[in-house]
Design a protein around this motif. Structure first.
Motif, mmCIF file in Angstrom:
data_model
loop_
_atom_site.group_PDB
_atom_site.id
_atom_site.type_symbol
_atom_site.label_atom_id
_atom_site.label_comp_id
_atom_site.label_asym_id
_atom_site.label_seq_id
_atom_site.Cartn_x
_atom_site.Cartn_y
_atom_site.Cartn_z
ATOM 1 N N ASN A 167 14.334 51.942 17.281
ATOM 2 C CA ASN A 167 15.289 52.861 16.670
ATOM 3 C C ASN A 167 15.506 54.062 17.581
ATOM 4 O OD1 ASN A 167 15.021 51.091 14.612
ATOM 5 N ND2 ASN A 167 14.089 52.487 13.161
ATOM 6 N N ALA A 168 16.730 54.572 17.577
ATOM 7 C CA ALA A 168 17.040 55.749 18.391
ATOM 8 C C ALA A 168 17.650 56.815 17.491
ATOM 9 C CB ALA A 168 18.009 55.378 19.507
ATOM 10 N N VAL A 169 17.210 58.057 17.683
ATOM 11 C CA VAL A 169 17.699 59.176 16.883
ATOM 12 C C VAL A 169 17.900 60.376 17.798
ATOM 13 C CG1 VAL A 169 17.227 60.751 14.971
ATOM 14 C CG2 VAL A 169 16.462 58.378 14.834
ATOM 15 N N VAL A 170 18.989 61.122 17.566
ATOM 16 C CA VAL A 170 19.197 62.353 18.316
ATOM 17 C C VAL A 170 19.791 63.387 17.363
ATOM 18 C CG1 VAL A 170 21.517 61.699 19.086
ATOM 19 C CG2 VAL A 170 20.219 63.370 20.394
ATOM 20 N N GLU A 171 19.391 64.631 17.537
ATOM 21 C CA GLU A 171 19.919 65.726 16.730
ATOM 22 C C GLU A 171 20.588 66.744 17.638
ATOM 23 O OE1 GLU A 171 16.712 67.268 14.430
ATOM 24 O OE2 GLU A 171 16.608 65.510 13.102
ATOM 25 N N ALA A 172 21.663 67.349 17.156
ATOM 26 C CA ALA A 172 22.400 68.311 17.969
ATOM 27 C C ALA A 172 23.004 69.371 17.063
ATOM 28 C CB ALA A 172 23.497 67.604 18.762
ATOM 29 N N LYS A 173 23.461 70.448 17.692
ATOM 30 C CA LYS A 173 24.145 71.515 16.975
ATOM 31 C C LYS A 173 25.530 71.712 17.579
ATOM 32 C CE LYS A 173 20.139 74.216 15.442
ATOM 33 N NZ LYS A 173 20.461 74.022 13.995
ATOM 34 N N ALA A 174 26.481 72.030 16.731
ATOM 35 C CA ALA A 174 27.840 72.287 17.205
ATOM 36 C C ALA A 174 27.845 73.528 18.089
ATOM 37 C CB ALA A 174 28.787 72.460 16.023
ATOM 38 N N SER A 175 28.577 73.431 19.188
ATOM 39 C CA SER A 175 28.563 74.485 20.202
ATOM 40 C C SER A 175 29.247 75.763 19.701
ATOM 41 C CB SER A 175 29.280 73.982 21.459
ATOM 42 O OG SER A 175 29.391 75.011 22.414
ATOM 43 N N ASP A 176 28.750 76.902 20.204
ATOM 44 C CA ASP A 176 29.434 78.178 19.946
ATOM 45 C C ASP A 176 30.137 78.680 21.208
ATOM 46 O OD1 ASP A 176 27.307 78.879 21.515
ATOM 47 O OD2 ASP A 176 26.348 80.193 20.048
ATOM 48 N N THR A 177 30.217 77.781 22.220
ATOM 49 C CA THR A 177 30.907 78.120 23.469
ATOM 50 C C THR A 177 32.412 77.964 23.298
ATOM 51 O OG1 THR A 177 29.024 77.335 24.762
ATOM 52 C CG2 THR A 177 31.123 77.576 25.921
ATOM 53 N N SER A 178 33.143 78.920 23.805
ATOM 54 C CA SER A 178 34.591 78.896 23.639
ATOM 55 C C SER A 178 35.272 78.605 24.974
ATOM 56 C CB SER A 178 35.087 80.234 23.080
ATOM 57 O OG SER A 178 36.480 80.225 22.963
ATOM 58 N N HIS A 179 36.216 77.656 24.975
ATOM 59 C CA HIS A 179 37.079 77.380 26.110
ATOM 60 C C HIS A 179 38.529 77.574 25.670
ATOM 61 C CE1 HIS A 179 33.487 74.989 27.359
ATOM 62 N NE2 HIS A 179 33.844 75.420 28.561
ATOM 63 N N GLU A 180 39.400 77.788 26.639
ATOM 64 C CA GLU A 180 40.810 77.889 26.300
ATOM 65 C C GLU A 180 41.281 76.519 25.818
ATOM 66 O OE1 GLU A 180 45.032 79.561 28.117
ATOM 67 O OE2 GLU A 180 43.353 79.099 29.481
ATOM 68 N N SER A 181 41.864 76.491 24.644
ATOM 69 C CA SER A 181 42.217 75.218 24.020
ATOM 70 C C SER A 181 43.700 75.176 23.658
ATOM 71 C CB SER A 181 41.372 74.996 22.764
ATOM 72 O OG SER A 181 41.597 76.034 21.826
ATOM 73 N N VAL A 182 44.134 73.988 23.210
ATOM 74 C CA VAL A 182 45.514 73.796 22.794
ATOM 75 C C VAL A 182 45.515 72.894 21.562
ATOM 76 C CG1 VAL A 182 45.834 71.793 24.300
ATOM 77 C CG2 VAL A 182 47.823 73.071 23.524
#
Length: 671
Positions: A167-182
């Protein structure tokens, strides 16, 4: 029919996906999940990225299937497939996740296939998944079911499956880094496709078979692929239900860049445009993404039209490449995309409502013209008959294209004959009907039996009439109202309080032996009815006994409804979802109405209507699926469906009381 390479690939994917997984401990590899949120320079604020890699394979891999689950305060956004494409046909064909289904179930399904095999050396990146939420939101992605994820080595069909070691498991958090977006927005309108459906059944999230791809032109490997589905925007899908013309919309926030946008789907000429900056929404219509390219050569030609006509008359040749409106069949609605651009060189379709009735040393035959006359008008018919259903060695030729009946005379008395017929035009002879049977009368009898007649056991009917008999199910024992162990009584039931609106119909149908009670005093009017049991009712009411050579894969051969469902499938009444019928599921009012509509249309008791305005009287008319509207309108026009409190409730489950009322109205049409 000539089929495109892409069509063959998809057929292989579907076939392989149906193979049952067999987990083997000695056949293992490493499927690796990795949080690349911070290291991926394309990560936007609120995104988390999970990369899936494969290690430990030393042979060619023909197919990879990955099934992941995810939890947390995020939603699935998109996928990047790291396999490259070469030329017109992808080096690796990717079957993408359905976004609406993924977010509703928490399950992401991905398939990759290459008929020539993929050479994987060492650690190989497969895909990167992007999830979105508030900055800091948690996501947990796991590969827990070791039998659902695998890769195929040795051969694309019969090779060995290699499963994850663990079994494989990974945990992550949504980034708070900002890039110029569209803000990217792509709208797709199917202007020239009638009655686009992509049928949704039993909670499945219907795919349109159309893929939208956005590729950044200045950022390596920044690609967003979306499999368009037919779920409303309000439910997380792509269909704009507020528009009369089928319209789809995909919105994303991506890193600011110019993009190449492409739209691909079997049966359509692909669309591609570069340099899109999304200063305003990009709108694509069927004048750019063009339906009709059956063979996938990038043009709509006479060959495409002829291939389409073959598929229209032979269901085995039908595929997504000919089903432009994605309603599950290749029919007259799909034909409309060709207009009058090409010459119709097709032979006639199958004759409709073919029936036979035995008489004194003769058989009377009736039919209706084929729905599709072919490349020219029908100018005659051929009726094949004989006493051996495997050898119809006699033929009656009719040289009148307007004929709808005939008599075969000079036959033996008290003999069972088998019959089939075909229509003829200037292009040749069309496909034969299914074989039916009829028996001539004995010398001391004035009438015989036919495919539309006979007396049913325990029911009512007459020689040459429509036999009506049996219970809802039949064939089993017990008191379950769905199991076939019902007790019949012509007396009143004690549990009809609150169902007075259905009481007359219940007693009528009960006395006729069509629907029985669960005991001598109980009918269980509020119980839901199963799909298989309603098919039994229809086949008995209309004496549907079509010969069949195949059935749905989920209909057990030893089930009490096996013959009924098989006959209904052969008659075109039971269509299910491809290879599956879901016989034990409770039937919705919409599906119940459509099954009855097909059956009674097939027997000529009702007429099809193109006027959908009769549905306007119902407040919930928009809830009626596209594929069901014509049938629903026809049943309303015939007075079979009347609705309740200004609604027709198409997606509600049908009860035994409701079935009784509808069947009573249908019975009236037969008299």
């Amino acid at each position: 029919m000539k089929k495109s390479v892409m069509a063959i690939w998809i057929a292989v994917v579907m076939m392989v996906s149906l193979l049952p997984p067999v987990w083997a401990a000695e056949n293992q590899a490493d499927f690796i999940l990795e949080d690349v949120t911070e290291s991926d320079l394309t990560t936007l604020e609120g995104e988390s990225k999970i990369k899936v890699s494969l290690d430990g394979i030393q042979e060619k891999v023909y197919q990879i299937q990955i099934v992941l689950t995810f939890t947390g305060n995020v939603r699935y956004k998109s996928i990047v497939c790291h396999a490259n494409t070469e030329g017109e046909v992808p080096k690796v064909l990717n079957v993408l996740p359905n976004g609406a289904e993924a977010n509703a179930t928490g399950i992401v399904r991905i398939s990759m296939i290459n008929l020539d095999g993929m050479d994987l050396e060492g650690l190989t990146d497969l895909v990167t998944l992007t999830f979105e939420g508030e900055p800091g939101a948690d996501v947990r992605v796991s590969l827990e079911d070791l039998t659902a994820t695998y890769c195929m080595i040795g051969d694309v069909i019969s090779g060995e499956k290699v499963y994850p070691k663990e079994n494989a498991v990974v945990e992550a958090k949504a980034s708070d880094t900002s890039h110029e977006s569209v803000q990217t927005s792509v709208k797709f309108r199917l202007d020239d496709v009638t009655d686009f459906a992509a049928v949704q059944q039993d909670g499945a999230y219907a795919s349109t078979g159309i893929t939208l791809t956005l590729t950044a032109e200045n950022i390596p490997n920044y690609v967003f692929c979306t499999d368009l589905n037919n779920i409303p925007l309000s439910k997380g899908g792509h269909r704009d239900a507020t528009q009369t013309i089928p319209t789809f919309q995909v919105d994303n926030i991506l890193i600011k860049d110019t993009y190449t946008v492409s739209l691909q789907g079997l049966g359509y000429i692909s669309y591609q445009v570069s340099g899109v900056s999304f200063d305003e929404p990009l709108v694509i219509t069927t004048s750019q993404f063009i339906p009709g390219d059956v063979d996938g050569d990038g043009a709509v030609t006479q060959q495409d039209f002829e291939s389409f006509l073959e598929a229209e008359q032979d269901a085995e040749l039908s595929s997504l490449a000919t089903d432009f409106n994605r309603d599950g069949v290749t029919d007259k609605f799909d034909r409309e995309v060709f207009g009058d651009r090409f010459e119709n060189t097709a032979k006639p379709g199958v004759c409709l409502a073919f029936s036979a009735q035995g008489g004194s040393r003769k058989i009377s035959v009736k039919w209706e013209k084929p729905e599709q006359e072919g490349g020219s008008a029908v100018n005659g018919y051929r009726i094949y008959y004989g006493t051996d259903q495997n050898n119809l060695d006699k033929v009656l030729t009719i040289e009148d294209g307007a004929a709808v009946s005939a008599e075969i005379t000079g036959l033996s008395a008290n003999m069972l004959y088998y019959l089939a017929m075909s229509a003829v035009n200037d292009q040749g002879e069309g496909e034969r009907t299914e074989i039916i049977s009829a028996k001539t009368a004995s010398n001391n009898n004035t009438g015989g039996t036919g495919s539309g007649g006979g007396t049913s056991s325990g029911g009512i009917g007459g020689t040459g009439g429509a036999g009506i008999g049996g219970g809802i199910s039949g064939g089993n024992t017990g008191g379950n109202p769905q199991s076939g162990g019902e007790n019949n009584t012509a007396a009143g039931f004690s549990d009809l309080v609150g169902y007075e609106w259905a009481a007359d119909a219940i007693l009528q149908l009960n006395q006729a032996g069509i629907i029985k009670g669960i005991s001598a005093s109980e009918f269980a009017p509020g119980e839901q009815i199963k799909r298989c049991d309603f098919i039994l009712i229809l086949t008995r009411m209309l004496n549907i006994e079509d010969v069949f050579t195949e059935n749905f894969v989920d209909v057990p051969t030893d089930s009490y409804y096996y013959d009924a469902v098989g006959s209904a499938k052969a008659a075109g009444v039971a269509q299910g979802d491809g290879s599956y019928f879901m016989p034990e599921d409770s039937i919705t009012r919409q599906d119940l109405i459509i099954l009855a509509y097909r059956a009674f249309l097939n027997r000529g008791y009702i007429e099809e209507t193109d006027d959908l305005s009769v549905l306007d009287q119902f407040a919930d008319r928009e809830a009626v699926s596209d594929y069901a509207r014509a049938g629903m309108a026809s049943m309303v026009s015939q007075g079979v469906i009347q609705g309740s409190d200004g609604n027709v409730n198409p997606l509600g489950n049908a009860t035994r009381a409701e079935v009784a009322v509808m069947c009573a109205r249908l019975l009236a049409l037969m008299n």
